[in-house]
Design a protein around this motif. Structure first.
Motif, short mmCIF file in Angstrom:
data_model
loop_
_atom_site.label_atom_id
_atom_site.label_comp_id
_atom_site.label_asym_id
_atom_site.label_seq_id
_atom_site.Cartn_x
_atom_site.Cartn_y
_atom_site.Cartn_z
N PHE A 76 8.89 -5.94 18.34
CA PHE A 76 9.53 -7.02 16.76
C PHE A 76 7.81 -6.55 15.84
N VAL A 77 8.98 -6.26 14.68
CA VAL A 77 8.03 -6.59 13.56
C VAL A 77 9.10 -8.20 12.50
N SER A 78 8.58 -8.99 12.57
CA SER A 78 9.50 -10.06 11.51
C SER A 78 9.07 -10.73 10.49
N TYR A 79 9.21 -11.12 9.69
CA TYR A 79 9.37 -11.52 8.23
C TYR A 79 10.02 -13.02 8.42
N GLY A 80 10.02 -14.11 7.48
CA GLY A 80 10.27 -15.16 6.83
C GLY A 80 10.04 -15.70 6.50
N GLY A 81 10.16 -17.68 6.22
CA GLY A 81 9.27 -18.49 5.48
C GLY A 81 8.34 -18.82 6.79
N ILE A 82 7.74 -20.02 6.78
CA ILE A 82 6.89 -20.74 7.40
C ILE A 82 7.12 -19.72 8.71
#
Length: 205
Positions: free
Chosen positions: A123-129
């Motif tokens: 998994f490569v994830s992104y988002g806020g904090i």
């Protein structure tokens, strides 16, 4: 895999076997999505090595039921299924929407079954904090139900729209490269082990 050397230039390993086929799944379909920037960077890291063949499945380019923002001139479902079927491993690039992952990504996963079986998923994830990690935690039991093996280490980007430059590169890449190397090391171990196991004894036979 003690003969791995992990550094800022990536993991390297002497190989005599065929390259591993890795399919990178881009999970977001939203207009103005940042996922393609992150996916392009990650794929660039993978392609620097000589142990992987990379294919991409973009959920925005696939005909899926109720796909938010999906385009009409998509590759056929058969082509997508073939990419998933021939993969030795997967890496899912996912944002975090409301503490979870996109519905279109769930649709893609649910439209297939045996294609995921006995294969590793990173998994490569992104988002806020949180960097999208809550989306990853929701995806793990989904893939477990499909008899896939999820990789413990992840690559995550918190507020990436602030930390990537105009060329699509992280402003401070050292941590991201280190995390990518760790993910690929584990992904390779599982991909090789499970490819050999499937060849010796097809899963579900």
């Amino acid at each position: 895999m003690s003969n791995w050397h992990v550094n800022t230039e990536g993991p390297h390993r002497g190989r005599a076997t065929a390259p591993l086929r890795v399919t990178v799944v881009v999970g977001s379909t939203r207009e103005g999505r940042f996922g393609t920037t992150i996916a392009d960077w990650f794929v660039g890291q993978v392609r620097r090595l000589d142990i992987f063949e990379v294919e991409i499945v973009d959920t925005r380019q696939v005909a899926l039921p109720h796909a938010f923002g999906a385009v009409t001139d998509h590759p056929s479902r058969a082509e997508t299924t073939e990419k998933l079927s021939r993969a030795d491993a997967f890496v899912v690039v996912t944002p975090e929407y409301n503490h979870s992952y996109p519905g279109t990504l769930k649709n893609l996963i649910d439209e297939h079954h045996v294609e995921w079986q006995a294969k590793p998923v990173g998994f490569v994830s992104y988002g806020g904090i949180s960097g999208g990690l809550r989306a990853v935690e929701h995806l793990r039991p989904v893939f477990a139900e499909l008899h896939a093996v999820t990789i413990r280490d992840t690559v995550s980007f918190a507020n990436p729209w602030r930390s990537f430059d105009g060329a699509g590169e992280p402003a401070e890449p050292a941590d991201a490269v280190t995390a990518t190397n760790a993910l690929l090391k584990q992904l390779t171990w599982w991909a090789e082990a499970l490819r050999a196991a499937r060849a010796a004894n097809p899963y579900g036979a």
